[in-house]
Design a protein around this motif. Structure first.
Motif, PDB file in Angstrom:
ATOM      1  N   GLU A  61      -5.184 -16.449  -7.998  1.00  0.00           N
ATOM      2  CA  GLU A  61      -4.177 -15.659  -9.090  1.00  0.00           C
ATOM      3  C   GLU A  61      -4.760 -14.037  -8.825  1.00  0.00           C
ATOM      4  O   GLU A  61      -6.334 -13.857  -9.498  1.00  0.00           O
ATOM      5  N   VAL A  62      -3.935 -13.336  -8.929  1.00  0.00           N
ATOM      6  CA  VAL A  62      -4.172 -12.506  -8.764  1.00  0.00           C
ATOM      7  C   VAL A  62      -3.793 -10.987 -10.224  1.00  0.00           C
ATOM      8  O   VAL A  62      -2.619 -11.134 -10.641  1.00  0.00           O
ATOM      9  N   LEU A  63      -4.354 -10.645 -11.597  1.00  0.00           N
ATOM     10  CA  LEU A  63      -4.304  -9.701 -12.422  1.00  0.00           C
ATOM     11  C   LEU A  63      -4.300  -8.293 -11.604  1.00  0.00           C
ATOM     12  O   LEU A  63      -5.930  -7.915 -11.429  1.00  0.00           O
ATOM     13  N   GLU A  64      -3.854  -7.474 -11.698  1.00  0.00           N
ATOM     14  CA  GLU A  64      -3.608  -5.857 -10.922  1.00  0.00           C
ATOM     15  C   GLU A  64      -3.542  -5.063 -12.257  1.00  0.00           C
ATOM     16  O   GLU A  64      -2.739  -5.140 -13.365  1.00  0.00           O
ATOM     17  N   GLY A  65      -4.441  -3.711 -12.914  1.00  0.00           N
ATOM     18  CA  GLY A  65      -4.061  -3.027 -12.787  1.00  0.00           C
ATOM     19  C   GLY A  65      -4.644  -3.139 -14.538  1.00  0.00           C
ATOM     20  O   GLY A  65      -4.022  -2.229 -16.108  1.00  0.00           O
ATOM     21  N   LEU A  66      -5.687  -3.774 -15.083  1.00  0.00           N
ATOM     22  CA  LEU A  66      -5.965  -3.824 -16.034  1.00  0.00           C
ATOM     23  C   LEU A  66      -6.738  -2.914 -16.545  1.00  0.00           C
ATOM     24  O   LEU A  66      -7.916  -2.623 -15.928  1.00  0.00           O
ATOM     25  N   GLY A  67      -6.770  -2.144 -17.254  1.00  0.00           N
ATOM     26  CA  GLY A  67      -7.662  -0.716 -17.407  1.00  0.00           C
ATOM     27  C   GLY A  67      -7.530   0.131 -16.466  1.00  0.00           C
ATOM     28  O   GLY A  67      -8.261   0.092 -15.441  1.00  0.00           O
ATOM     29  N   ARG A  68      -5.845   0.382 -16.489  1.00  0.00           N
ATOM     30  CA  ARG A  68      -5.810   1.149 -15.358  1.00  0.00           C
ATOM     31  C   ARG A  68      -5.951   0.617 -13.410  1.00  0.00           C
ATOM     32  O   ARG A  68      -4.886   0.336 -13.190  1.00  0.00           O
ATOM     33  N   THR A  69      -7.668   0.500 -13.266  1.00  0.00           N
ATOM     34  CA  THR A  69      -7.243   0.236 -11.980  1.00  0.00           C
ATOM     35  C   THR A  69      -8.163  -1.387 -11.701  1.00  0.00           C
ATOM     36  O   THR A  69      -8.331  -1.966 -11.098  1.00  0.00           O
ATOM     37  N   GLY A  70      -8.168  -1.999 -12.614  1.00  0.00           N
ATOM     38  CA  GLY A  70      -9.271  -3.451 -12.720  1.00  0.00           C
ATOM     39  C   GLY A  70      -8.246  -4.160 -12.105  1.00  0.00           C
ATOM     40  O   GLY A  70      -6.975  -4.669 -12.183  1.00  0.00           O
ATOM     41  N   VAL A  71      -9.085  -5.375 -11.441  1.00  0.00           N
ATOM     42  CA  VAL A  71      -8.307  -6.363 -10.495  1.00  0.00           C
ATOM     43  C   VAL A  71      -8.800  -7.885 -11.284  1.00  0.00           C
ATOM     44  O   VAL A  71     -10.517  -7.809 -11.255  1.00  0.00           O
ATOM     45  N   VAL A  72      -8.485  -8.854 -11.362  1.00  0.00           N
ATOM     46  CA  VAL A  72      -9.142  -9.845 -11.685  1.00  0.00           C
ATOM     47  C   VAL A  72      -8.425 -10.928 -10.870  1.00  0.00           C
ATOM     48  O   VAL A  72      -7.660 -11.323 -10.533  1.00  0.00           O
ATOM     49  N   GLY A  73      -9.966 -11.896 -10.689  1.00  0.00           N
ATOM     50  CA  GLY A  73      -8.798 -12.875  -9.713  1.00  0.00           C
ATOM     51  C   GLY A  73      -9.583 -14.908 -10.702  1.00  0.00           C
ATOM     52  O   GLY A  73     -10.489 -14.384 -10.555  1.00  0.00           O
ATOM     53  N   ILE A  74      -8.438 -15.100 -10.349  1.00  0.00           N
ATOM     54  CA  ILE A  74      -8.538 -16.342 -11.493  1.00  0.00           C
ATOM     55  C   ILE A  74      -8.725 -17.813 -10.147  1.00  0.00           C
ATOM     56  O   ILE A  74      -7.777 -17.810  -9.479  1.00  0.00           O
ATOM     57  N   LEU A  75      -9.642 -18.138  -9.805  1.00  0.00           N
ATOM     58  CA  LEU A  75      -9.743 -19.885  -9.294  1.00  0.00           C
ATOM     59  C   LEU A  75      -9.606 -20.934 -10.284  1.00  0.00           C
ATOM     60  O   LEU A  75     -10.834 -21.145 -10.005  1.00  0.00           O
ATOM     61  N   ARG A  76      -8.794 -21.521 -10.123  1.00  0.00           N
ATOM     62  CA  ARG A  76      -8.717 -23.035 -11.218  1.00  0.00           C
ATOM     63  C   ARG A  76      -9.448 -23.745 -10.544  1.00  0.00           C
ATOM     64  O   ARG A  76      -7.915 -24.204  -9.322  1.00  0.00           O
ATOM     65  N   ASN A  77     -10.048 -24.530 -10.234  1.00  0.00           N
ATOM     66  CA  ASN A  77     -10.578 -25.969  -9.404  1.00  0.00           C
ATOM     67  C   ASN A  77     -11.228 -26.899  -9.974  1.00  0.00           C
ATOM     68  O   ASN A  77     -11.655 -27.559 -10.449  1.00  0.00           O
ATOM     69  N   GLY A  78      -9.583 -27.291 -11.396  1.00  0.00           N
ATOM     70  CA  GLY A  78     -10.320 -28.951 -12.029  1.00  0.00           C
ATOM     71  C   GLY A  78     -10.995 -28.261 -12.868  1.00  0.00           C
ATOM     72  O   GLY A  78     -11.428 -27.535 -13.729  1.00  0.00           O
ATOM     73  N   GLU A  79     -12.047 -29.634 -13.936  1.00  0.00           N
ATOM     74  CA  GLU A  79     -12.093 -29.745 -15.178  1.00  0.00           C
ATOM     75  C   GLU A  79     -13.601 -29.161 -14.506  1.00  0.00           C
ATOM     76  O   GLU A  79     -13.946 -28.873 -13.453  1.00  0.00           O
ATOM     77  N   GLY A  80     -14.069 -28.263 -15.581  1.00  0.00           N
ATOM     78  CA  GLY A  80     -15.685 -27.917 -15.581  1.00  0.00           C
ATOM     79  C   GLY A  80     -15.612 -26.680 -16.514  1.00  0.00           C
ATOM     80  O   GLY A  80     -14.427 -26.371 -17.287  1.00  0.00           O
ATOM     81  N   GLN A  81     -16.714 -25.859 -16.328  1.00  0.00           N
ATOM     82  CA  GLN A  81     -16.857 -25.376 -17.114  1.00  0.00           C
ATOM     83  C   GLN A  81     -15.819 -23.828 -16.054  1.00  0.00           C
ATOM     84  O   GLN A  81     -16.100 -23.500 -15.366  1.00  0.00           O
ATOM     85  N   THR A  82     -16.012 -22.453 -17.018  1.00  0.00           N
ATOM     86  CA  THR A  82     -15.557 -21.490 -16.491  1.00  0.00           C
ATOM     87  C   THR A  82     -16.740 -19.971 -16.360  1.00  0.00           C
ATOM     88  O   THR A  82     -17.011 -19.427 -17.720  1.00  0.00           O
ATOM     89  N   VAL A  83     -16.391 -19.601 -15.130  1.00  0.00           N
ATOM     90  CA  VAL A  83     -17.800 -18.652 -14.777  1.00  0.00           C
ATOM     91  C   VAL A  83     -17.176 -17.564 -14.751  1.00  0.00           C
ATOM     92  O   VAL A  83     -15.827 -17.575 -13.532  1.00  0.00           O
ATOM     93  N   LEU A  84     -17.381 -16.046 -14.656  1.00  0.00           N
ATOM     94  CA  LEU A  84     -17.204 -14.827 -14.752  1.00  0.00           C
ATOM     95  C   LEU A  84     -18.048 -13.912 -14.095  1.00  0.00           C
ATOM     96  O   LEU A  84     -19.068 -14.162 -14.153  1.00  0.00           O
ATOM     97  N   ALA A  85     -17.967 -13.503 -12.883  1.00  0.00           N
ATOM     98  CA  ALA A  85     -18.624 -12.432 -12.504  1.00  0.00           C
ATOM     99  C   ALA A  85     -17.565 -10.577 -12.139  1.00  0.00           C
ATOM    100  O   ALA A  85     -17.275 -10.987 -12.021  1.00  0.00           O
ATOM    101  N   ARG A  86     -18.806 -10.176 -12.550  1.00  0.00           N
ATOM    102  CA  ARG A  86     -18.559  -8.903 -12.319  1.00  0.00           C
ATOM    103  C   ARG A  86     -18.838  -8.029 -11.310  1.00  0.00           C
ATOM    104  O   ARG A  86     -19.946  -8.479 -10.861  1.00  0.00           O
ATOM    105  N   ALA A  87     -17.764  -7.026 -10.985  1.00  0.00           N
ATOM    106  CA  ALA A  87     -18.620  -6.335  -9.917  1.00  0.00           C
ATOM    107  C   ALA A  87     -17.843  -4.274 -10.396  1.00  0.00           C
ATOM    108  O   ALA A  87     -16.855  -4.602 -10.657  1.00  0.00           O
TER     109      ALA A  87
END
Ligand code: ZN
Ligand code: ZN
Length: 427
Positions: A61-87
């Protein structure tokens, strides 16, 4: 971590990394593409579009234009924790002088309207490529893990505004709350090495524009003036005592006046002077005290000189402290050691550089860790080390000569992200 969990993590990591070679094939192409087309802070439209296209291809799932040019991809894969990695995605106003066949020759117009050369002299091109690689590897092996993986591509790290812009752009409301966050940086250590550090790893950074007011006059009639050049000189010297006399020996603090500008002619006394100062700290109490001292000293010097107007302080390029969570860092360090081996994983120590990554985990109130990935040709590094010439011969980030080797830098950075993510996403 229990023995069983450790075994599961190791086998998940092995499963997910099976595709590493295939990923590496397009990563080299993408890396060179981004390297040749660097974009200044908040202008990362092509890089962002590339990241978004890849993420969609991988099924995020992709969000674009966050903070002008920021992009976020979300991959939901069932139960478990949520990890964010940033570049981070932005390049620098530097003329590349690496001689690489894929070196940048581009220019761009900066915020002040000046045309400047642009280059990826801080390896953010590698950060983007590694995160895209990790994103693909995780998407291809959903059966091997559970939870949610968030790949975040941030604009404008170099001007300390990108992370905040994404938060102000609604990041918190638009993504699932992560349990933990990671970021990495390619540094001038030998490629193949990974450096971790518990506690403060990058300093807080503050820049201050100080405007000192005087009274202009003809250079031959100083008695009619309040000379801001002399005032600025006194302020610069006085500020040196903040670190040398007011800061406890052993406490870390850097204060640099990097620019002092006043006047234009030898026989005219100008009416103002502008100083640009920069400070770096690892401790928020020390930072507060230094800022109070700067303001106190500057005001007092202005008063002593008979300044017609109080000085002005304008704070900019403010970077938060990067303070690695001990528990998270320990887990990640031991996961790195069991994958890469003990020797390649070293103690990074504290660096005086600064980053705005921690604004993101801080906005969510979650723990994080930030590590370094070696990028220098190991043989070249060893030769410099043997000759006692590392500082002279090994170009560091922001240098026009900074040229990380593609491998093993990219595959190590990619693996590090996968390992860190799976440490929290193992079923
Ligand atoms: Zn940089
Ligand atoms: Zn950087």
């Amino acid at each position: 971590m229990t023995e069983k969990l450790r075994d599961q993590t190791t086998s998940s990591i092995a499963e997910v990394l099976t595709g590493l070679r295939e990923t590496a094939a397009w990563q080299e192409r993408v890396y060179k593409e981004i390297h040749t087309h660097p974009e200044l802070s908040f202008q990362e439209t092509k890089t962002a579009a590339l990241a978004a296209t890849k993420l969609k291809e991988f099924g995020y799932e992709v969000l674009e234009g966050l903070g002008r040019t920021g992009v976020v991809g979300i991959l939901r894969n069932g139960e478990g924790q949520t990890v964010l990695a940033r570049a981070d995605m932005d390049a620098l106003p530097v003329r590349e002088n690496t001689g690489l066949p894929y070196a940048s020759t581009l220019t761009a117009v900066d915020d002040s309207g000046n045309t400047v050369n642009v280059a990826h002299a801080c390896a953010h091109d590698a950060h983007v490529t590694c995160l895209l690689g990790a994103a693909e590897l995780l998407a291809k092996t959903r059966q091997s893990w559970g939870g949610t993986f968030i790949a975040l591509f941030q604009p404008a790290e170099e001007v300390a505004g990108g992370a905040k812009a994404m938060i102000d752009g609604g990041l918190r409301e638009r993504i699932p709350k992560p349990d933990v966050a990671f970021a990495q940086h390619v540094l001038a250590y030998p490629a193949g090495k990974i450096g971790t550090q518990t506690g403060p790893v990058l300093s807080a950074g503050d820049s201050i524009r100080i405007t000192l007011y005087g009274k202009g006059a003809h250079g031959s009639m100083p008695h009619n003036s309040v000379d801001p050049v002399v005032l600025a000189a006194l302020v610069v010297l006085r500020l040196q005592t903040i670190v040398s006399r007011e800061t406890k020996p052993g406490e870390f603090a850097v204060l640099t006046v990097g620019s002092s500008i006043a006047g234009s002619k030898s026989n005219i006394i100008p009416d103002r002077a502008v100083l640009l100062a920069n400070l770096r700290t690892y401790d928020m109490a020390v930072r507060r005290r230094m800022i109070d001292s700067i303001e106190r000293m500057v005001k007092a010097e202005c008063e002593a000189s008979g300044s017609p107007r109080p000085p002005e302080f304008d704070y900019f390029d403010q970077y938060p402290l990067t303070d690695n969570h001990p528990g998270v860092t320990d887990r990640i360090t031991s996961a790195f050691r069991s994958h890469f081996g003990k020797e390649p994983v070293f103690d990074l120590g504290r660096l005086t550089a600064s980053e705005d990554f921690s604004d993101i985990p801080n906005a969510f109130g979650i723990p994080y860790t930030y590590w370094g990935v070696g990028g220098t040709d190991p043989e070249k590094y060893q030769r410099a080390l043997d000759a006692g010439r590392v500082e002279q011969d090994i170009p560091v980030n922001h240098s026009e000569f900074f040229a990380p080797v593609i491998e093993p830098t990219l595959s190590n950075g990619t693996q590090a992200l996968v390992i860190a993510a799976l440490t929290y996403l193992v079923k």
